[in-house]
Scaffold this motif. Structure first.
Motif, mmCIF file in Angstrom:
data_model
loop_
_atom_site.group_PDB
_atom_site.id
_atom_site.type_symbol
_atom_site.label_atom_id
_atom_site.label_comp_id
_atom_site.label_asym_id
_atom_site.label_seq_id
_atom_site.Cartn_x
_atom_site.Cartn_y
_atom_site.Cartn_z
ATOM 1 N N PHE A 74 0.976 -1.450 0.092
ATOM 2 C CA PHE A 74 -0.164 0.096 -1.168
ATOM 3 C C PHE A 74 1.241 1.083 -0.074
ATOM 4 C CE2 PHE A 74 -2.451 -3.223 1.853
ATOM 5 C CZ PHE A 74 -3.763 -3.135 0.888
ATOM 6 N N THR A 75 0.240 2.272 -0.147
ATOM 7 C CA THR A 75 1.192 3.983 -0.641
ATOM 8 C C THR A 75 0.107 4.815 0.750
ATOM 9 O OG1 THR A 75 1.213 3.510 -2.822
ATOM 10 C CG2 THR A 75 1.695 5.487 -1.492
ATOM 11 N N ASN A 76 -0.872 4.554 1.058
ATOM 12 C CA ASN A 76 -1.660 5.368 1.685
ATOM 13 C C ASN A 76 -2.548 5.079 2.597
ATOM 14 O OD1 ASN A 76 -0.241 8.108 -0.030
ATOM 15 N ND2 ASN A 76 -2.412 7.488 -1.155
ATOM 16 N N TYR A 77 -2.005 6.100 4.056
ATOM 17 C CA TYR A 77 -3.462 5.227 5.350
ATOM 18 C C TYR A 77 -3.978 6.112 5.424
ATOM 19 C CZ TYR A 77 0.966 5.994 7.491
ATOM 20 O OH TYR A 77 2.374 6.301 8.171
ATOM 21 N N LEU A 78 -4.898 6.468 6.455
ATOM 22 C CA LEU A 78 -6.030 7.840 6.917
ATOM 23 C C LEU A 78 -5.244 7.483 8.806
ATOM 24 C CD1 LEU A 78 -7.980 9.141 7.332
ATOM 25 C CD2 LEU A 78 -9.109 8.295 7.690
ATOM 26 N N ARG A 79 -3.895 8.257 9.117
ATOM 27 C CA ARG A 79 -5.138 8.649 10.225
ATOM 28 C C ARG A 79 -5.602 9.699 11.675
ATOM 29 N NH1 ARG A 79 0.976 10.822 12.947
ATOM 30 N NH2 ARG A 79 1.723 8.647 12.348
ATOM 31 N N TRP A 80 -6.368 8.749 12.450
ATOM 32 C CA TRP A 80 -7.776 9.743 13.397
ATOM 33 C C TRP A 80 -7.121 9.865 14.478
ATOM 34 C CZ3 TRP A 80 -10.332 13.806 13.349
ATOM 35 C CH2 TRP A 80 -11.639 13.256 13.799
ATOM 36 N N GLN A 81 -7.850 11.008 15.363
ATOM 37 C CA GLN A 81 -6.470 11.314 16.304
ATOM 38 C C GLN A 81 -7.285 12.334 17.603
ATOM 39 O OE1 GLN A 81 -2.727 12.516 15.194
ATOM 40 N NE2 GLN A 81 -3.004 12.811 17.181
ATOM 41 N N ARG A 82 -7.586 12.012 18.564
ATOM 42 C CA ARG A 82 -7.650 13.540 19.527
ATOM 43 C C ARG A 82 -6.219 13.947 19.652
ATOM 44 N NH1 ARG A 82 -9.358 11.411 25.244
ATOM 45 N NH2 ARG A 82 -7.106 10.660 25.575
ATOM 46 N N ASN A 83 -6.753 15.182 19.312
ATOM 47 C CA ASN A 83 -5.530 16.407 19.545
ATOM 48 C C ASN A 83 -4.759 16.271 20.970
ATOM 49 O OD1 ASN A 83 -5.823 17.228 17.036
ATOM 50 N ND2 ASN A 83 -6.929 19.065 17.274
ATOM 51 N N SER A 84 -3.003 16.303 21.122
ATOM 52 C CA SER A 84 -2.638 15.663 22.666
ATOM 53 C C SER A 84 -3.489 16.562 24.026
ATOM 54 C CB SER A 84 -1.339 16.172 22.164
ATOM 55 O OG SER A 84 -0.755 16.385 23.096
ATOM 56 N N GLY A 85 -3.481 16.390 24.600
ATOM 57 C CA GLY A 85 -4.077 16.868 25.733
ATOM 58 C C GLY A 85 -5.745 17.202 25.632
ATOM 59 N N ARG A 86 -6.335 16.868 24.744
ATOM 60 C CA ARG A 86 -7.279 16.717 25.068
ATOM 61 C C ARG A 86 -8.101 15.732 25.998
ATOM 62 N NH1 ARG A 86 -10.148 20.889 24.142
ATOM 63 N NH2 ARG A 86 -12.121 19.879 24.213
ATOM 64 N N THR A 87 -9.356 15.834 26.578
ATOM 65 C CA THR A 87 -9.744 15.219 27.956
ATOM 66 C C THR A 87 -11.593 14.340 27.205
ATOM 67 O OG1 THR A 87 -10.595 17.166 28.956
ATOM 68 C CG2 THR A 87 -8.547 16.427 29.517
ATOM 69 N N ASP A 88 -11.527 14.413 26.095
ATOM 70 C CA ASP A 88 -12.892 14.520 25.928
ATOM 71 C C ASP A 88 -12.390 12.850 25.261
ATOM 72 O OD1 ASP A 88 -11.805 16.443 23.721
ATOM 73 O OD2 ASP A 88 -13.698 17.520 25.287
ATOM 74 N N THR A 89 -13.484 11.627 25.625
ATOM 75 C CA THR A 89 -13.911 10.276 25.984
ATOM 76 C C THR A 89 -14.594 9.968 24.828
ATOM 77 O OG1 THR A 89 -14.527 10.717 28.563
ATOM 78 C CG2 THR A 89 -12.394 10.172 28.129
ATOM 79 N N GLY A 90 -15.747 10.574 24.538
ATOM 80 C CA GLY A 90 -16.566 10.473 23.658
ATOM 81 C C GLY A 90 -16.022 9.385 22.512
ATOM 82 N N ALA A 91 -16.820 8.403 22.169
ATOM 83 C CA ALA A 91 -16.528 7.123 21.350
ATOM 84 C C ALA A 91 -16.437 7.911 19.330
ATOM 85 C CB ALA A 91 -17.072 6.252 20.887
ATOM 86 N N MET A 92 -14.632 7.452 19.254
ATOM 87 C CA MET A 92 -13.602 8.189 18.148
ATOM 88 C C MET A 92 -14.439 7.234 16.801
ATOM 89 S SD MET A 92 -11.722 10.628 18.538
ATOM 90 C CE MET A 92 -10.790 10.747 17.331
ATOM 91 N N ARG A 93 -15.298 7.520 15.568
ATOM 92 C CA ARG A 93 -16.108 6.923 15.126
ATOM 93 C C ARG A 93 -15.426 6.883 13.559
ATOM 94 N NH1 ARG A 93 -21.376 7.647 17.474
ATOM 95 N NH2 ARG A 93 -20.897 10.148 17.305
ATOM 96 N N ILE A 94 -15.168 6.077 12.761
ATOM 97 C CA ILE A 94 -14.863 6.094 11.013
ATOM 98 C C ILE A 94 -16.064 5.307 10.677
ATOM 99 C CG2 ILE A 94 -13.250 5.059 9.699
ATOM 100 C CD1 ILE A 94 -10.988 5.265 10.995
ATOM 101 N N TYR A 95 -16.801 5.929 9.800
ATOM 102 C CA TYR A 95 -18.026 5.609 9.080
ATOM 103 C C TYR A 95 -17.559 5.238 7.945
ATOM 104 C CZ TYR A 95 -20.785 7.752 12.964
ATOM 105 O OH TYR A 95 -21.157 7.219 14.468
ATOM 106 N N TYR A 96 -18.392 4.228 6.286
ATOM 107 C CA TYR A 96 -18.535 4.643 5.704
ATOM 108 C C TYR A 96 -19.909 3.980 5.355
ATOM 109 C CZ TYR A 96 -17.889 2.685 0.840
ATOM 110 O OH TYR A 96 -17.866 2.741 -0.615
ATOM 111 N N THR A 97 -20.337 4.732 4.356
ATOM 112 C CA THR A 97 -21.492 4.434 3.443
ATOM 113 C C THR A 97 -22.142 4.531 1.932
ATOM 114 O OG1 THR A 97 -22.894 5.410 5.759
ATOM 115 C CG2 THR A 97 -24.344 4.796 3.726
ATOM 116 N N GLY A 98 -22.649 2.988 1.609
ATOM 117 C CA GLY A 98 -22.393 3.092 -0.221
ATOM 118 C C GLY A 98 -23.653 3.467 -0.312
ATOM 119 N N GLU A 99 -23.614 3.567 -1.434
ATOM 120 C CA GLU A 99 -25.191 3.900 -2.253
ATOM 121 C C GLU A 99 -25.549 2.082 -3.578
ATOM 122 O OE1 GLU A 99 -21.971 4.780 -3.575
ATOM 123 O OE2 GLU A 99 -22.409 7.017 -3.537
#
Length: 226
Positions: A74-99
């Motif tokens: 592979f060539t590419n990938y996706l990174r998804w993160q809370r920024n450093s120092g954040r204290t929010d603890t809700g669920a982090m989510r990645i969605y995909y929806t197909g037609e």
């Protein structure tokens, strides 16, 4: 000249054919909205991937399309993160929806999801849950299925244990899809804890959903086709 009897087995088609992957941009090639955002709230990031954090409305996240250290092939990938120092603890989510028109062949069959993922060194989220979503109807929305409102919606989930090294995960439906299934979706979710460090993230690529009860090699398509 004498005719020889041909061995029909020599003509057996053992190739793995293309157009298997029901996910568009599963290799994270296309990022028409930009390759990164360090003050991101929720919405679409790299093409087709919708990101958010449960109950969080501020712009306190980072997404990036990266290419510095992808899994082999592979060539590419996706990174998804809370920024450093954040204290929010809700669920982090990645969605995909197909037609609906891209779900042909699903009805009545098993499906297998495969993907590559790893975590950052400060990852605080525990298991990464993968979810395959199926429903009936025509072009129902992401927000509708996220709230469980697709027609005859089925959610099939699996927990996956991340490390800081790339791993391939596979997730097969527990039972065959219904005969009237006309649409599919995916969700990846993890729940962070405590205060985010610099590397409290997940990275993901090679996302493939295909008909069948086992994963096959990732179907690479050209940038233009995606």
């Amino acid at each position: 000249m004498a005719l020889s009897k041909l061995n029909n087995d020599s003509f057996a088609d053992t190739a793995v054919h293309g157009r298997r992957n029901l996910i568009i941009n599963g290799a994270i090639q296309v990022a028409q909205r930009g390759t990164s955002d360090t003050t991101f709230g929720s919405g679409y990031s790299v093409d087709r991937m919708f990101l958010d954090q449960f109950s969080q409305t501020g712009d306190f996240h980072t997404y990036q399309q990266l290419s510095s250290d992808p899994p082999v092939g592979f060539t590419n990938y996706l990174r998804w993160q809370r920024n450093s120092g954040r204290t929010d603890t809700g669920a982090m989510r990645i969605y995909y929806t197909g037609e609906s028109g891209y779900s042909d062949g699903i009805a009545g069959n098993k499906l297998t999801l495969s993907f590559y993922a790893r975590s950052g060194s400060d990852y605080s989220g525990g298991s990464l849950q993968s979810m395959i979503v199926l429903g009936e109807g025509t072009n129902q929305t992401r927000s509708s299925w996220a709230n469980g409102n697709w027609t005859n919606q089925v959610n099939d989930s699996q927990n996956n244990t991340l490390t800081t090294s790339w791993q391939q995960f596979t997730h097969t439906l527990a039972s065959a899809a219904g005969n009237d299934v006309s649409q599919h979706a995916l969700r990846f979710v993890w729940t962070p804890t405590g205060t985010a460090g610099t590397n409290d993230y997940i990275e993901i690529t090679g996302i493939q959903l295909e008909v069948g009860d086992k994963a096959t090699p990732f179907e690479h398509r050209s940038y233009a086709e995606e």
